[in-house]
Scaffold this active site. Structure first.
Site, PDB file in Angstrom:
ATOM      1  N   HIS A 138       0.838  -1.209   0.000  1.00 57.84           N
ATOM      2  CA  HIS A 138       0.000   0.000   0.000  1.00 57.84           C
ATOM      3  C   HIS A 138       0.867   1.251   0.000  1.00 57.84           C
ATOM      4  O   HIS A 138       2.068   1.198   0.278  1.00 57.84           O
ATOM      5  CB  HIS A 138      -0.895   0.025   1.248  1.00 57.84           C
ATOM      6  CG  HIS A 138      -0.125   0.185   2.532  1.00 57.84           C
ATOM      7  ND1 HIS A 138       0.602  -0.830   3.090  1.00 57.84           N
ATOM      8  CD2 HIS A 138       0.049   1.266   3.342  1.00 57.84           C
ATOM      9  CE1 HIS A 138       1.184  -0.407   4.204  1.00 57.84           C
ATOM     10  NE2 HIS A 138       0.878   0.875   4.375  1.00 57.84           N
ATOM     11  N   ASP A 140       0.599   5.071   1.987  1.00 59.08           N
ATOM     12  CA  ASP A 140      -0.112   5.543   3.171  1.00 59.08           C
ATOM     13  C   ASP A 140      -1.216   6.538   2.801  1.00 59.08           C
ATOM     14  O   ASP A 140      -0.985   7.485   2.032  1.00 59.08           O
ATOM     15  CB  ASP A 140       0.874   6.218   4.147  1.00 59.08           C
ATOM     16  CG  ASP A 140       1.774   5.198   4.841  1.00 59.08           C
ATOM     17  OD1 ASP A 140       1.339   4.048   5.031  1.00 59.08           O
ATOM     18  OD2 ASP A 140       2.917   5.567   5.198  1.00 59.08           O
ATOM     19  N   HIS A 288       4.669   0.139   0.132  1.00 60.80           N
ATOM     20  CA  HIS A 288       5.477  -0.597   1.106  1.00 60.80           C
ATOM     21  C   HIS A 288       4.679  -1.732   1.734  1.00 60.80           C
ATOM     22  O   HIS A 288       3.443  -1.774   1.632  1.00 60.80           O
ATOM     23  CB  HIS A 288       6.070   0.339   2.161  1.00 60.80           C
ATOM     24  CG  HIS A 288       5.062   1.184   2.862  1.00 60.80           C
ATOM     25  ND1 HIS A 288       4.484   2.295   2.288  1.00 60.80           N
ATOM     26  CD2 HIS A 288       4.503   1.072   4.094  1.00 60.80           C
ATOM     27  CE1 HIS A 288       3.634   2.845   3.135  1.00 60.80           C
ATOM     28  NE2 HIS A 288       3.610   2.110   4.226  1.00 60.80           N
ATOM     29  N   ARG A 303       5.632   7.047  13.339  1.00 63.65           N
ATOM     30  CA  ARG A 303       5.598   7.560  11.963  1.00 63.65           C
ATOM     31  C   ARG A 303       5.026   8.970  11.918  1.00 63.65           C
ATOM     32  O   ARG A 303       4.053   9.264  12.620  1.00 63.65           O
ATOM     33  CB  ARG A 303       4.728   6.629  11.108  1.00 63.65           C
ATOM     34  CG  ARG A 303       4.779   6.915   9.616  1.00 63.65           C
ATOM     35  CD  ARG A 303       3.751   6.078   8.881  1.00 63.65           C
ATOM     36  NE  ARG A 303       2.427   6.688   8.984  1.00 63.65           N
ATOM     37  CZ  ARG A 303       1.307   6.104   8.594  1.00 63.65           C
ATOM     38  NH1 ARG A 303       1.312   4.891   8.093  1.00 63.65           N
ATOM     39  NH2 ARG A 303       0.143   6.731   8.704  1.00 63.65           N
TER      40      ARG A 303
HETATM   41 FE   LIG Z   1       2.054   2.103   5.722  1.00 61.21          FE
END
Ligand SMILES: [Fe+2]
Length: 312
Positions: A138, A140, A288, A303
């Site tokens: 995917h 983000d 990723h 993140r």
């Molecule tokens: Fe992700």
């Protein structure tokens, strides 16, 4: 943006897709793979490339210290060239992590994920009670109208083995598509939606409220990076619900073919985390996949994502 399309030769697309399933040849095997960089030398950084088209480690830089404009400019150029940058042995707190992210734009506040002390710092924590779930290719937050330009992920606690992350270069994947598929997807859009991922964890009431805040959005199937002109496949397995303007079965098969391209090792780089490792990726051009091979040991990451533009 699109109307039902009867001009696409789906039989040719399916044949090409079946061929691609075994590996991206001969289109890729007979082509020199490169990062697509400008060739301009770096004077303040010394990137060490990790893959044919994607990934570079950036040694000798301390992300917790102020960075001058020349270093920031080379980091930006390296990010465009290598798509994901890796830094080792960084001493970041949530505050310093957010401060580093602010060099690149306004941090995006994720609507659904848990936070680590600051609203813009997402905490991704897994252990025996909460096994990892990020092992799907995917990009983000593509369900938003302006998906993140970049994501910066910091290892807080990592297993001694396992829990690697992989990234795929979706521009290299686009370059590897046969002409029949490229012709078919030119000008198409796809609908992105959070309901098939985050939505599954919500009550009916929560889902209705989240749907009002984040209705389905349409993005081009082929996106172009404005700074480089690179074209890429911009659909993913988590958030892309359907291809617009084509029949359901044809669209589902086409979406499968396109999302499958992230799976080819020729387009990938794999990173082994250590405590203090940081990865900074261009979330527009990459996808990723976080390997879930560390159960029941814990893996804790933080993140920050940086707000991007509307895909074009
Ligand atoms: Fe992700």
């Amino acid at each position: 943006m699109t109307s039902p399309d009867t001009t696409i030769d789906f039989a040719a697309v399916r044949t090409a897709g079946a061929d691609l399933r075994r590996g991206p040849r001969p289109a890729v095997a007979a082509r020199e793979l490169s990062t697509g960089g400008t060739g301009e030398p770096y004077t303040r950084l010394a990137p060490v490339p990790c893959g044919a088209t994607i990934g570079a480690e950036i040694p000798g830089i301390d992300l917790s210290r102020p960075l001058d404009d020349a270093v920031l400019a080379e980091l930006r150029r390296a990010l465009l060239e290598y798509k994901v940058l890796f830094f080792r042995d960084q001493d970041l707190t949530a505050d310093r992590h957010a401060a580093f992210a602010r060099h690149w734009g306004e941090p995006q506040i994720h609507p659904f994920l848990p936070k680590a002390g600051r609203p813009e710092v997402v905490r991704l924590a897994h252990d025996a009670d909460a096994p990892g779930v990020e092992n799907i290719w995917h990009s983000d937050a593509s369900f938003t109208g302006t998906p993140p330009f970049g994501s910066i992920l910091r290892a807080v606690e990592v297993p001694d083995i396992g829990g690697d992350t992989m990234w795929a270069d979706m521009a290299a994947a686009y370059d590897g598509l046969p002409d029949d598929v490229r012709t078919a997807i030119d000008g198409l859009t796809a609908t992105h939606d959070f309901t098939q991922s985050f939505g599954r964890l919500m009550t009916g009431e929560q889902l209705a409220e989240a749907r009002r805040a984040y209705p389905p959005v349409r993005h081009p199937v082929v996106r172009t990076i404005p700074e480089t002109g690179r074209k890429l496949i911009y659909v993913n397995s988590v958030f892309t619900a359907r291809i617009d303007g084509v029949g359901e079965a044809d669209g589902a098969d086409l979406l499968d073919i396109l999302t499958d391209q992230a799976r080819h090792p020729e387009y990938q780089v794999r990173f082994r985390w250590e405590p203090g490792s940081v990865a900074f990726w261009d979330n527009r051009i990459t996808q990723h996949y976080a390997l879930c091979d560390y159960y029941p040991r814990p893996r804790v990451m933080e993140r920050v994502t940086i707000t991007g533009d509307r895909p074009r």
